[in-house]
Scaffold this motif. Structure first.
Motif, PDB file in Angstrom:
ATOM      1  N   UNK A  50      -6.661  -9.249 -32.691  1.00 17.43           N
ATOM      2  CA  UNK A  50      -7.654  -9.971 -33.528  1.00 17.43           C
ATOM      3  C   UNK A  50      -6.806  -9.679 -34.837  1.00 17.43           C
ATOM      4  N   UNK A  51      -6.398 -10.491 -35.718  1.00 19.81           N
ATOM      5  CA  UNK A  51      -5.815  -9.997 -36.918  1.00 19.81           C
ATOM      6  C   UNK A  51      -6.052 -11.317 -37.922  1.00 19.81           C
ATOM      7  N   UNK A  52      -6.747 -11.064 -39.012  1.00 21.20           N
ATOM      8  CA  UNK A  52      -6.937 -11.741 -40.006  1.00 21.20           C
ATOM      9  C   UNK A  52      -7.209 -13.207 -39.669  1.00 21.20           C
ATOM     10  N   UNK A  53      -8.585 -13.012 -38.647  1.00 19.87           N
ATOM     11  CA  UNK A  53      -9.228 -14.180 -38.514  1.00 19.87           C
ATOM     12  C   UNK A  53      -8.604 -15.252 -37.245  1.00 19.87           C
ATOM     13  N   UNK A  54      -7.329 -14.646 -36.681  1.00 24.28           N
ATOM     14  CA  UNK A  54      -6.617 -15.134 -35.783  1.00 24.28           C
ATOM     15  C   UNK A  54      -6.510 -14.255 -34.434  1.00 24.28           C
ATOM     16  N   UNK A  55      -6.431 -14.978 -33.392  1.00 23.11           N
ATOM     17  CA  UNK A  55      -6.228 -14.080 -31.853  1.00 23.11           C
ATOM     18  C   UNK A  55      -4.763 -14.288 -31.942  1.00 23.11           C
ATOM     19  N   UNK A  56      -3.777 -13.287 -31.529  1.00 23.31           N
ATOM     20  CA  UNK A  56      -2.584 -13.360 -31.310  1.00 23.31           C
ATOM     21  C   UNK A  56      -2.197 -12.795 -30.034  1.00 23.31           C
ATOM     22  N   UNK A  57      -1.192 -13.228 -29.266  1.00 22.54           N
ATOM     23  CA  UNK A  57      -0.744 -12.529 -28.033  1.00 22.54           C
ATOM     24  C   UNK A  57       0.683 -11.995 -28.450  1.00 22.54           C
ATOM     25  N   UNK A  58       0.739 -10.335 -28.448  1.00 28.74           N
ATOM     26  CA  UNK A  58       1.929 -10.014 -28.886  1.00 28.74           C
ATOM     27  C   UNK A  58       2.560  -9.187 -27.533  1.00 28.74           C
ATOM     28  N   UNK A  59       4.020  -9.344 -27.494  1.00 23.34           N
ATOM     29  CA  UNK A  59       4.634  -8.602 -26.597  1.00 23.34           C
ATOM     30  C   UNK A  59       5.492  -7.539 -26.854  1.00 23.34           C
ATOM     31  N   UNK A  60       5.832  -6.636 -26.184  1.00 21.14           N
ATOM     32  CA  UNK A  60       6.776  -5.520 -26.389  1.00 21.14           C
ATOM     33  C   UNK A  60       6.854  -4.611 -25.349  1.00 21.14           C
TER      34      UNK A  60
END
Length: 101
Positions: A50-60
């Motif tokens: 959860x970042x600045x009001x948005x849900x993100x899917x990150x990969x690494x």
């Protein structure tokens, strides 16, 4: 994975975290620490954040940070030890962390 300061990690590799950073699966409570340390170096990792009001899917890819403040100290004789009444204290190094795993 481009995680940023103030990101709220909601899940790692589909393990959903509660508000305390715990995962409740298969009857045993695991922590965020448990999950991160179970991922081998070089393996792909996905984060739901959860970042600045948005849900993100990150990969690494799991790796040892390049700018780690934990240093290597493979030569035991060069490690500085402090003995206090039988308690031995020393600065943590990557070799100690690996031994504790």
């Amino acid at each position: 994975a481009k995680l940023r300061s103030r990101d709220v990690i909601l899940a790692i590799n589909k393990f959903i975290l509660d508000r305390h950073g715990n995962i409740h699966s298969s009857g045993r409570r695991k922590t965020l620490f448990d999950v991160l340390h179970s991922i081998p170096i070089g393996q792909r990792v996905t984060f739901k954040v959860y970042r600045k009001g948005k849900i993100l899917n990150l990969k690494g890819t799991a790796c040892i940070p390049k700018a780690s403040r934990v240093r290597f100290q493979p030569i035991l004789k060069k490690r500085k030890l402090i003995c206090i009444g039988g308690l031995v204290v020393q600065e943590v190094c990557l070799e100690i962390i690996e031994a504790l795993n």
